[in-house]
Design an enzyme around this catalytic site. Structure first.
Site, PDB file in Angstrom:
ATOM      1  N   ASP A   1       0.867  -1.185   0.000  1.00 56.61           N
ATOM      2  CA  ASP A   1       0.000   0.000   0.000  1.00 56.61           C
ATOM      3  C   ASP A   1       0.894   1.221   0.000  1.00 56.61           C
ATOM      4  OD1 ASP A   1      -2.312   1.767   0.446  1.00 56.61           O
ATOM      5  OD2 ASP A   1      -3.328  -0.093   0.987  1.00 56.61           O
TER       6      ASP A   1
ATOM      7  N   GLU B   1      -9.875   3.221  -4.871  1.00 58.03           N
ATOM      8  CA  GLU B   1      -9.455   4.570  -4.516  1.00 58.03           C
ATOM      9  C   GLU B   1      -8.247   5.076  -5.317  1.00 58.03           C
ATOM     10  OE1 GLU B   1     -10.838   4.768   0.086  1.00 58.03           O
ATOM     11  OE2 GLU B   1      -8.963   3.726  -0.259  1.00 58.03           O
TER      12      GLU B   1
ATOM     13  N   HIS C   1      -2.843   3.521  -4.403  1.00 58.55           N
ATOM     14  CA  HIS C   1      -2.325   2.876  -3.184  1.00 58.55           C
ATOM     15  C   HIS C   1      -0.972   2.206  -3.462  1.00 58.55           C
ATOM     16  CE1 HIS C   1      -5.668   3.317  -0.313  1.00 58.55           C
ATOM     17  NE2 HIS C   1      -6.469   3.208  -1.349  1.00 58.55           N
TER      18      HIS C   1
HETATM   19  C1  ACM Z   1     -10.735  -0.227   0.653  1.00 55.00           C
HETATM   20  O1  ACM Z   1     -11.201  -0.247   1.790  1.00 55.00           O
HETATM   21  N1  ACM Z   1     -10.119   0.853   0.192  1.00 55.00           N
HETATM   22  C2  ACM Z   1     -10.810  -1.372  -0.219  1.00 55.00           C
END
Ligand code: ACM
Length: 680
Positions: free
Chosen positions: A307, A456, A391
């Site tokens: 991440d 995201e 991410h």
């Molecule tokens: C997430 O909670 N961004 C998958």
């Protein structure tokens, strides 16, 4: 409307968990006649359906009438020309004071209702009442006609109401008593038939085991007779699950009541995700989680390996991923302290920056293989995730040439949230970088799926990057989002060459502008978190498989890192504290009304755990347990066999195993738990 009827629960009352035969109450799907109601002497459950929500009369949140969990069962008693309703648990009648719903133990104060059966669709209702079981219950008071549970628009509680309004109708279900056999087993098995007698002498070495290929892969039959124990199963998986069930039975006593358990899971995917980027957990800590998953028949460990805040998987071709990428400038530790007082666990402290370097922390390829092997011994597959193209800052900090603006090299993130720095998906070398990473992971993880995130992902940096701008023009796009869809398709094609298919988070199909035609072609399984049911429906509409991992639904969800109560003893964490154990248990994973082939696309459920606020294994376990076990039961047990009271009664017996194996767990669900009042 039908779906809600099908998903309604059986109601268990005063259960004893150990292998006894006990009485339960089952909702009958047959329509009631007005005559039956007026005759009295039947048991019913009441439900209102409005435009915004379902309300069961008797649920604590919805009326002051009753606070028992689940729906209340009422006994219908004949009274004058109408009926009155008596709560069979509390023996209180539904009474009224003006338009307030009240309770009374005195029959003379009970409200006498006239049932009016609704035989066809009525227009002035939110309920779309087109079913033969719909009623209005009316009564006269001060020359006014009141309706029970009408006018529910914008009301949290059912009410008595007058006049024409946005009425909702009442659904009255007949309730029948039924004998069921209970066991302490979690997740609750599909069918248990108890038999006379007990088995005293038996040993684990002397169980007759056989594989029956005609059975489903994970199914098993466990027979305990006076002569001994036998297991028949569809595969080694079924044998393993039968042994888990037997272990749980034996924990109660070595002498077993005779019974036959015929069992198989509702869903093929019963997962748990752990984020090891925000905070790192050792191989031994992960093994401990795998142990508890195995005990509860969960079968996929989704390993969120990367991440913005840290890269945790050794990739031989890119060593900087696990030097630069695995280290961040601030550990953002959560310096919580456990306090045990009067046998209860409390926590103090809040998460904050400490100024100390965190890392480098990562798993070597040998360690990842070790986890895969350990999981496999427990019938658990490991689904690795490399979150991309968003991410992905930890990777870009190590290899900035693959981001959109290398001149401003991003650092591994030491805060939380969503970074704007994302992979440059229009740069062929950046795509190759992603593929090379996945290539090494495909060799380590035998599971035929690989998760590439896709959640995201802001597009701003694509919008200001020349390569992305050129691609945007060339494709005649009106948004930059399709660049992500194209990237996912490229990756899907690549992993196909490795014999794998993709998993993606739901934004890959729910983000505005996503190229759904391309996504359809990826065949990706959509892991849906937010908005969860929308994501599931979108996946299904595209013919893509879906996994349900609701982040925070009405009343509960499967993001089990969130605060589980507002108790002052609760440490800092994500969420407002209303993601309770009960809410998690009661979340209904399949909410839509689906045709069989659509339903078959819902592959399962997952408990998901993000670790921004969770820096220790102890705190991880405390939040995950017992909610992980709630999700395990959602994955295995049919909806109409799930029941919170029954679950809770079984769970209490499982604390022995948790204690013996040194797990820390939340006690909020336990009888006798006293919420902490003062903040220290
Ligand atoms: C997430 O909670 N961004 C998958």
């Amino acid at each position: 409307m039908k779906k809600l009827i099908i998903s309604f629960l059986s109601i268990f009352a005063a259960l004893h968990v150990w292998g006894g035969v006990t009485t339960s109450f089952k909702i009958s799907d047959s329509a009631l006649t007005e005559q039956e109601l007026l005759k009295g002497d039947i048991m019913v459950a009441l439900r209102i359906y409005t435009s915004s929500k379902d309300m069961y009369i008797g649920e604590s949140k919805n009326t002051s009438f009753d606070s028992m969990t689940g729906s209340t069962i009422f006994k219908v008693e004949k009274a004058g020309k109408g009926i009155c309703l008596k709560n069979i648990k509390t023996n209180e009648y539904l009474a009224s004071k003006g338009n307030k719903i009240m309770r009374s133990t005195k029959k003379k104060e009970a409200q006498i209702f006239t049932p009016v059966k609704i035989t066809k669709k009525v227009d002035n209702t939110h309920a779309n009442a087109d079913e033969t079981r719909s009623y209005w219950l009316t009564f006269q008071y001060d020359n006014t006609t009141y309706y029970l549970n009408t006018n529910t628009t914008n009301h949290e509680m059912p009410q008595y109401a007058t006049g024409n309004g946005n009425w909702s109708t009442l659904y009255i279900y007949k309730v029948e008593k039924e004998e069921i056999t209970t066991t302490p087993i979690i997740p609750a098995p599909k069918k248990v038939t108890s038999m006379k007698g007990t088995l005293k002498e038996w040993s684990w070495d002397n169980i007759a085991e056989s594989i029956d290929n005609s059975m489903a892969e994970e199914a098993y039959t466990l027979s305990i007779t006076r002569k001994g124990i036998s297991i028949k199963a569809g595969s080694e998986k079924g044998i393993f699950y039968a042994r888990q069930s037997l272990t749980q039975l034996e924990e109660q006593s070595h002498t077993l009541p005779c019974m036959v358990i015929e069992d198989e899971p509702r869903f093929g995917y019963r997962g748990f995700m752990l984020d090891v980027s925000r905070h790192f957990f050792s191989v031994n800590e992960i093994k401990k989680i795998l142990d508890v998953m195995a005990r509860y028949k969960m079968n996929v460990f989704h390993w969120h390996l990367t991440d913005d805040q840290g890269w945790r998987a050794e990739i031989k071709r890119y060593p900087k991923l696990t030097t630069i990428g695995a280290t961040r400038s601030d550990n953002y530790d959560t310096p919580i302290h456990k306090v045990v007082e009067n046998g209860q666990t409390y926590w103090t402290g809040t998460g904050m920056k400490t100024g100390q370097t965190y890392g480098p922390y990562f798993y070597t390829q040998d360690e990842m293989r070790e986890v895969v092997a350990y999981a496999a011994e427990r019938q658990i597959d490991v689904l690795p995730e490399v979150d991309m193209p968003g991410h992905f800052v930890a990777a870009l900090a190590a290899y900035p040439e693959y981001c959109c603006h290398p001149e401003t090299t991003p650092a591994v993130w030491s805060g939380w949230g969503v970074s704007r720095d994302v992979l440059n998906v229009a740069n062929p070398q950046a795509v190759a970088f992603a593929q090379n990473i996945l290539s090494e992971l495909c060799d380590i993880f035998p599971y035929p799926y690989i998760h590439i995130g896709g959640d995201e992902c802001p597009t701003e940096q694509w919008e200001t990057n020349e390569l992305c701008q050129a691609r945007y023009k060339e494709l005649g796009l009106s948004s930059y989002r399709p660049l992500q869809s194209r990237f996912i398709k490229q990756i899907a094609d690549f992993v196909t060459t490795k014999g794998k298919k993709l998993f993606c988070w739901n934004e890959s199909v729910t983000a505005g502008g996503a190229d759904l035609e391309l996504m359809k072609q990826t065949g990706a399984t959509i892991m849906s978190w937010h908005p969860c049911q929308t994501g599931v429906n979108k996946a299904i509409s595209l013919g893509l498989p879906a996994i349900v991992t609701e982040y925070h639904g009405a009343g509960g969800g499967y993001y089990i890192n969130r605060r589980q109560s507002n108790d002052l003893g609760e440490p800092s964490g994500a969420g407002a504290g209303d993601d309770s154990v009960e809410g998690c248990y009661n979340y209904i994973p399949v909410q839509g009304s689906y045709a069989a082939e659509q339903l078959a696309l819902i592959k399962g459920v997952q408990a998901t755990f993000w670790t921004e606020h969770v820096g220790t294994n102890e705190y991880l376990e405390y939040l995950a347990l017992p909610r992980l076990i709630c999700v395990a039961e959602a994955g295995w047990t049919e909806q109409n066999q799930k029941n919170w009271s029954y679950f809770r009664s079984r769970l209490t017996g499982h604390t022995k195993w948790l204690d013996e194996h040194h797990y820390v767990y939340g006690r909020h669900w336990m009888e006798g738990y006293v919420p902490r009042k003062e903040s220290k």
